[in-house]
Design a protein around this motif. Structure first.
Motif, PDB file in Angstrom:
ATOM      1  N   ASP A  92      49.722  52.729  39.694  1.00 43.29           N
ATOM      2  CA  ASP A  92      49.003  52.565  38.437  1.00 43.29           C
ATOM      3  C   ASP A  92      47.776  51.693  38.658  1.00 43.29           C
ATOM      4  OD1 ASP A  92      48.432  52.680  35.668  1.00 43.29           O
ATOM      5  OD2 ASP A  92      49.544  50.824  35.325  1.00 43.29           O
ATOM      6  N   MET A  93      47.988  50.518  39.250  1.00 45.07           N
ATOM      7  CA  MET A  93      46.849  49.642  39.524  1.00 45.07           C
ATOM      8  C   MET A  93      47.202  48.601  40.576  1.00 45.07           C
ATOM      9  SD  MET A  93      46.546  47.087  36.235  1.00 45.07           S
ATOM     10  CE  MET A  93      46.114  48.426  35.162  1.00 45.07           C
ATOM     11  N   ILE A  94      46.153  48.178  41.264  1.00 42.19           N
ATOM     12  CA  ILE A  94      46.254  47.062  42.192  1.00 42.19           C
ATOM     13  C   ILE A  94      46.045  45.814  41.344  1.00 42.19           C
ATOM     14  CG2 ILE A  94      45.384  46.030  44.319  1.00 42.19           C
ATOM     15  CD1 ILE A  94      46.439  48.986  44.600  1.00 42.19           C
ATOM     16  N   LEU A  95      47.052  44.969  41.253  1.00 37.67           N
ATOM     17  CA  LEU A  95      46.957  43.785  40.401  1.00 37.67           C
ATOM     18  C   LEU A  95      46.222  42.634  41.076  1.00 37.67           C
ATOM     19  CD1 LEU A  95      50.596  43.840  38.978  1.00 37.67           C
ATOM     20  CD2 LEU A  95      48.493  44.524  37.791  1.00 37.67           C
ATOM     21  N   ARG A  96      46.552  42.407  42.361  1.00 33.85           N
ATOM     22  CA  ARG A  96      46.003  41.234  43.044  1.00 33.85           C
ATOM     23  C   ARG A  96      45.980  41.456  44.541  1.00 33.85           C
ATOM     24  NH1 ARG A  96      47.307  36.873  45.838  1.00 33.85           N
ATOM     25  NH2 ARG A  96      46.254  34.915  45.425  1.00 33.85           N
ATOM     26  N   LEU A  97      44.925  40.973  45.180  1.00 32.15           N
ATOM     27  CA  LEU A  97      44.859  40.894  46.640  1.00 32.15           C
ATOM     28  C   LEU A  97      44.735  39.432  47.028  1.00 32.15           C
ATOM     29  CD1 LEU A  97      42.350  43.609  47.955  1.00 32.15           C
ATOM     30  CD2 LEU A  97      44.829  43.753  47.772  1.00 32.15           C
ATOM     31  N   GLY A  98      45.379  39.088  48.123  1.00 35.99           N
ATOM     32  CA  GLY A  98      45.179  37.792  48.749  1.00 35.99           C
ATOM     33  C   GLY A  98      44.574  38.040  50.111  1.00 35.99           C
ATOM     34  N   GLY A  99      43.409  37.471  50.367  1.00 39.20           N
ATOM     35  CA  GLY A  99      42.726  37.696  51.639  1.00 39.20           C
ATOM     36  C   GLY A  99      42.588  36.406  52.417  1.00 39.20           C
ATOM     37  N   PHE A 100      42.858  36.486  53.708  1.00 44.63           N
ATOM     38  CA  PHE A 100      42.821  35.329  54.594  1.00 44.63           C
ATOM     39  C   PHE A 100      41.930  35.655  55.787  1.00 44.63           C
ATOM     40  CE2 PHE A 100      46.807  35.768  52.391  1.00 44.63           C
ATOM     41  CZ  PHE A 100      46.939  34.546  51.763  1.00 44.63           C
ATOM     42  N   VAL A 101      40.963  34.801  56.037  1.00 41.54           N
ATOM     43  CA  VAL A 101      40.000  35.028  57.113  1.00 41.54           C
ATOM     44  C   VAL A 101      40.127  33.900  58.129  1.00 41.54           C
ATOM     45  CG1 VAL A 101      37.558  35.317  57.682  1.00 41.54           C
ATOM     46  CG2 VAL A 101      38.442  36.176  55.490  1.00 41.54           C
ATOM     47  N   ASN A 102      40.394  34.248  59.365  1.00 38.62           N
ATOM     48  CA  ASN A 102      40.486  33.306  60.474  1.00 38.62           C
ATOM     49  C   ASN A 102      39.054  32.869  60.792  1.00 38.62           C
ATOM     50  OD1 ASN A 102      40.841  32.014  62.931  1.00 38.62           O
ATOM     51  ND2 ASN A 102      42.108  33.621  63.825  1.00 38.62           N
ATOM     52  N   CYS A 103      38.753  31.588  60.534  1.00 41.78           N
ATOM     53  CA  CYS A 103      37.364  31.140  60.675  1.00 41.78           C
ATOM     54  C   CYS A 103      37.295  29.641  60.940  1.00 41.78           C
ATOM     55  CB  CYS A 103      36.569  31.487  59.421  1.00 41.78           C
ATOM     56  SG  CYS A 103      37.218  30.717  57.926  1.00 41.78           S
ATOM     57  N   ALA A 104      36.097  29.199  61.273  1.00 42.04           N
ATOM     58  CA  ALA A 104      35.848  27.773  61.474  1.00 42.04           C
ATOM     59  C   ALA A 104      35.625  27.099  60.126  1.00 42.04           C
ATOM     60  CB  ALA A 104      34.616  27.587  62.360  1.00 42.04           C
ATOM     61  N   PHE A 125      41.485  54.305  44.157  1.00 45.68           N
ATOM     62  CA  PHE A 125      42.183  54.233  42.871  1.00 45.68           C
ATOM     63  C   PHE A 125      41.250  54.093  41.673  1.00 45.68           C
ATOM     64  CE2 PHE A 125      45.234  52.644  46.063  1.00 45.68           C
ATOM     65  CZ  PHE A 125      46.239  53.584  45.890  1.00 45.68           C
ATOM     66  N   GLY A 126      39.940  54.101  41.893  1.00 50.42           N
ATOM     67  CA  GLY A 126      38.993  53.988  40.791  1.00 50.42           C
ATOM     68  C   GLY A 126      39.194  52.698  40.024  1.00 50.42           C
ATOM     69  N   GLU A 127      39.186  52.789  38.690  1.00 51.24           N
ATOM     70  CA  GLU A 127      39.371  51.601  37.853  1.00 51.24           C
ATOM     71  C   GLU A 127      40.677  50.884  38.168  1.00 51.24           C
ATOM     72  OE1 GLU A 127      37.401  49.945  35.561  1.00 51.24           O
ATOM     73  OE2 GLU A 127      35.886  51.248  36.468  1.00 51.24           O
ATOM     74  N   GLY A 128      41.704  51.632  38.541  1.00 50.51           N
ATOM     75  CA  GLY A 128      42.987  51.026  38.895  1.00 50.51           C
ATOM     76  C   GLY A 128      42.952  50.256  40.201  1.00 50.51           C
ATOM     77  N   GLY A 129      41.879  50.410  40.968  1.00 51.53           N
ATOM     78  CA  GLY A 129      41.737  49.690  42.224  1.00 51.53           C
ATOM     79  C   GLY A 129      41.148  48.303  42.073  1.00 51.53           C
ATOM     80  N   TRP A 130      40.496  48.034  40.916  1.00 55.43           N
ATOM     81  CA  TRP A 130      39.956  46.700  40.665  1.00 55.43           C
ATOM     82  C   TRP A 130      41.112  45.713  40.491  1.00 55.43           C
ATOM     83  CZ3 TRP A 130      35.072  45.080  41.146  1.00 55.43           C
ATOM     84  CH2 TRP A 130      34.070  46.050  41.213  1.00 55.43           C
ATOM     85  N   HIS A 131      40.958  44.496  41.003  1.00 55.40           N
ATOM     86  CA  HIS A 131      42.069  43.551  41.043  1.00 55.40           C
ATOM     87  C   HIS A 131      41.568  42.114  40.976  1.00 55.40           C
ATOM     88  CE1 HIS A 131      40.737  44.798  45.092  1.00 55.40           C
ATOM     89  NE2 HIS A 131      40.626  43.498  45.254  1.00 55.40           N
ATOM     90  N   ALA A 132      42.482  41.227  40.639  1.00 53.93           N
ATOM     91  CA  ALA A 132      42.244  39.794  40.834  1.00 53.93           C
ATOM     92  C   ALA A 132      42.374  39.532  42.332  1.00 53.93           C
ATOM     93  CB  ALA A 132      43.266  38.981  40.046  1.00 53.93           C
ATOM     94  N   ARG A 133      41.732  38.443  42.828  1.00 56.74           N
ATOM     95  CA  ARG A 133      41.721  38.271  44.279  1.00 56.74           C
ATOM     96  C   ARG A 133      41.437  36.835  44.677  1.00 56.74           C
ATOM     97  NH1 ARG A 133      37.044  41.073  47.847  1.00 56.74           N
ATOM     98  NH2 ARG A 133      36.045  39.053  47.594  1.00 56.74           N
TER      99      ARG A 133
END
Length: 157
Positions: A92-104, A125-133
């Motif tokens: 139905d929809m992507i609710l949330r993504l958590g992204g982690f970047v290995n960096c300095a 997923f169009g509109e359903g692909g928009w998410h909190a992040r």
């Protein structure tokens, strides 16, 4: 039968990975009713980490990490397909993504990197692909991967 989501993926010149063994002792996903909690996925393909960190703060480094985030999203989609009983059209929809970047310390481009996953979900997923992040920098990830992404997804009733 292939889902329309997988058909769009193929039209984009992308594919889901082959199955792989997790690097730790955890479930790849947990369902609670219509909500699926997907464990973090690194930029791994065929058992190899495709992009190692830390991500350099250069246009080339950010572009490579953006691609790594897309690989993380493909891995998430593979596990999500299992959670959907093989049919990604049940999303139905992507609710949330958590992204982690290995960096300095001081790296300020984490959002641009994680856009690699976000853009794929919106394309599929169009509109359903928009998410909190969230998009945060960290000092290390499993396998020295440059990126890891997790997700929370709601399925159709």
């Amino acid at each position: 039968m292939t889902s329309s989501v997988e058909q769009r993926l193929t039209a984009m010149g992308l594919e889901l990975p082959a199955d792989w063994a997790p690097r730790g002792q955890f479930l790849p996903f947990r369902r609670d009713g219509a909500v699926v909690y997907l464990s973090g996925q690194i930029c791994e393909w065929d058992g190899e980490v495709t992009h190692t960190g830390p991500v350099s703060d250069t246009p080339e480094g950010i572009e490579a990490a953006h691609k790594a985030a897309q690989t993380c999203a493909l891995n998430l989609l593979y596990r999500l397909r299992d959670a959907c009983g093989g049919d990604l059209d049940r999303v139905d929809m992507i609710l949330r993504l958590g992204g982690f970047v290995n960096c300095a310390s001081g790296f300020g481009q984490s959002p641009a990197v994680i856009n690699g996953a976000t853009e794929l979900f919106i394309a599929l997923f169009g509109e359903g692909g928009w998410h909190a992040r969230t998009a945060v920098g960290v000092c290390g990830l499993p396998g020295n991967a440059s990126v890891e992404v997790d997700a929370i997804v709601r399925l159709k009733s």
